[in-house]
Scaffold this active site. Structure first.
Site, PDB file in Angstrom:
ATOM      1  N   CYS A 193       0.817  -1.217   0.000  1.00 26.57           N
ATOM      2  CA  CYS A 193       0.000   0.000   0.000  1.00 26.57           C
ATOM      3  C   CYS A 193       0.849   1.264   0.000  1.00 26.57           C
ATOM      4  CB  CYS A 193      -0.949  -0.003   1.193  1.00 26.57           C
ATOM      5  SG  CYS A 193      -0.141  -0.226   2.783  1.00 26.57           S
ATOM      6  N   HIS A 199      -1.781   0.642   6.827  1.00 28.80           N
ATOM      7  CA  HIS A 199      -2.324   0.842   5.471  1.00 28.80           C
ATOM      8  C   HIS A 199      -2.221   2.317   5.108  1.00 28.80           C
ATOM      9  CE1 HIS A 199      -4.646   0.395   1.853  1.00 28.80           C
ATOM     10  NE2 HIS A 199      -5.467   1.357   2.252  1.00 28.80           N
ATOM     11  N   ASN A 233      -7.643   5.659  -2.597  1.00 29.54           N
ATOM     12  CA  ASN A 233      -7.330   4.481  -1.793  1.00 29.54           C
ATOM     13  C   ASN A 233      -7.176   3.264  -2.697  1.00 29.54           C
ATOM     14  OD1 ASN A 233      -7.296   2.368   0.111  1.00 29.54           O
ATOM     15  ND2 ASN A 233      -8.608   3.514   1.503  1.00 29.54           N
TER      16      ASN A 233
END
Length: 317
Positions: A14, A119, A134
């Protein structure tokens, strides 16, 4: 939104997705980020060695795993900061006292990066509009200017760390296009795998495993999905809700522990001659926000019903 670069989640990379979605291109790979992490590890080792390579502290340090990366693909904020430094960009903690004293409206910034339970994801302005990029979503999510403050405030209440990006971001096609046009989003993007999860949830229970069944979510993934659920909510906030907007602003500026679910914020009308204030908990802030959205939905439903009645037609079944 085809021109917007949106790198979707692969493994636990991520941090890479966050950086590339921020810069709008495939600028960083796991190998390049690992190189930065190893360089930071070496710098830390050299600082520890200054106290003596025979000391217990130095031997303990060598036995510890890297704090800048791990085998899953996680990279630390130090790695992200150094990677952005290559582009002349810096990060500032959004809720720091120094930044909050500047009293800058979030819509005047260029981008934010957010972190929750290792994350990372990006929220960036492209043209004149904001997007949630995202990597766990199936595509970019449009965020209205008015909703941006609420979005960031809710992230903080959910326990996110938010960083402001400062500096000149590289030019990109999406920014150029969205400077001369605006986009509308009819349907919010979903979390990756959500359609499959919903389809599996309505299947009859059977003792016999069905080929292709997905493994149940572990606790961290379930908590992360709950925390990210707000990014799928179809919400619009109007300027007339002044008290709510002030409460949101103060919730980002002010308590000693803003990430605590019991953090208290103060809202009210203020004038030069005096002020009238009321104390709100984070839960009350959420209740007020939801009540406002419910009123907006009722007004929308009433308006739609009136239009159908005036036209003399029945709504589609």
């Amino acid at each position: 939104m085809e021109s917007i670069f949106h790198e979707k989640q692969e493994g636990s990379l991520c941090a890479q997705h966050c950086l590339n979605n921020l810069l709008q291109g495939e600028y960083f790979s796991p190998v390049e980020l690992s190189s930065i992490a190893h360089q930071l590890d070496e710098e830390e080792r050299m600082r520890m060695a200054e106290g003596g390579v025979q000391t217990e502290e130095y031997r303990t340090f060598l036995q510890q795993p890297s704090g800048n990366m791990d085998d899953s693909g996680f990279f630390s904020i130090q790695v992200i900061s150094n990677a952005l430094g290559v582009w002349g960009l810096e990060i500032i903690l959004f809720n720091s006292r120094e930044y909050q004293q500047l009293r800058i409206d979030p819509i005047h910034e260029k981008a934010f990066i957010c972190n929750y339970k290792e994350h990372w994801f990006t929220v960036r302005k492209l043209g004149q509009q904001w997007f949630n990029l995202n990597s766990l979503l199936t595509g970019p999510e449009l965020i209205s200017d008015t909703y941006l403050a609420l979005f960031l405030a809710q992230l903080q209440q959910e326990g996110y760390s938010i960083f402001v990006i400062r500096g000149n971001l590289p030019d990109c096609e999406a920014d150029q296009i969205l400077r001369i046009m605006r986009v509308e989003q009819q349907q919010r993007p979903k979390l990756i795998g959500e359609d499959e999860a919903q389809r599996m949830s309505v299947q009859p229970v059977s003792d016999t495993p069905v080929p292709g069944d997905e493994a149940p979510l572990d606790e961290d993934e379930e908590e992360l999905r709950k925390a990210l659920a707000l990014s799928r909510q179809h919400m619009e906030v109007e300027d007339e809700e002044a008290d709510l907007r002030r409460a949101i602003q103060l919730s980002m500026q002010g308590s000693s522990d803003p990430t605590s679910p019991n953090a208290v914020v103060t809202a009210g009308s203020s004038h030069e001659s005096g002020s009238s204030e009321e104390t709100l908990t984070a839960e009350e802030l959420r209740r007020r926000r939801q009540a406002y959205f419910d009123r907006q939905q009722q007004a929308h439903d009433s308006s739609t019903a009136g239009e159908v009645k005036d036209s003399g037609t029945k709504p589609n079944q």
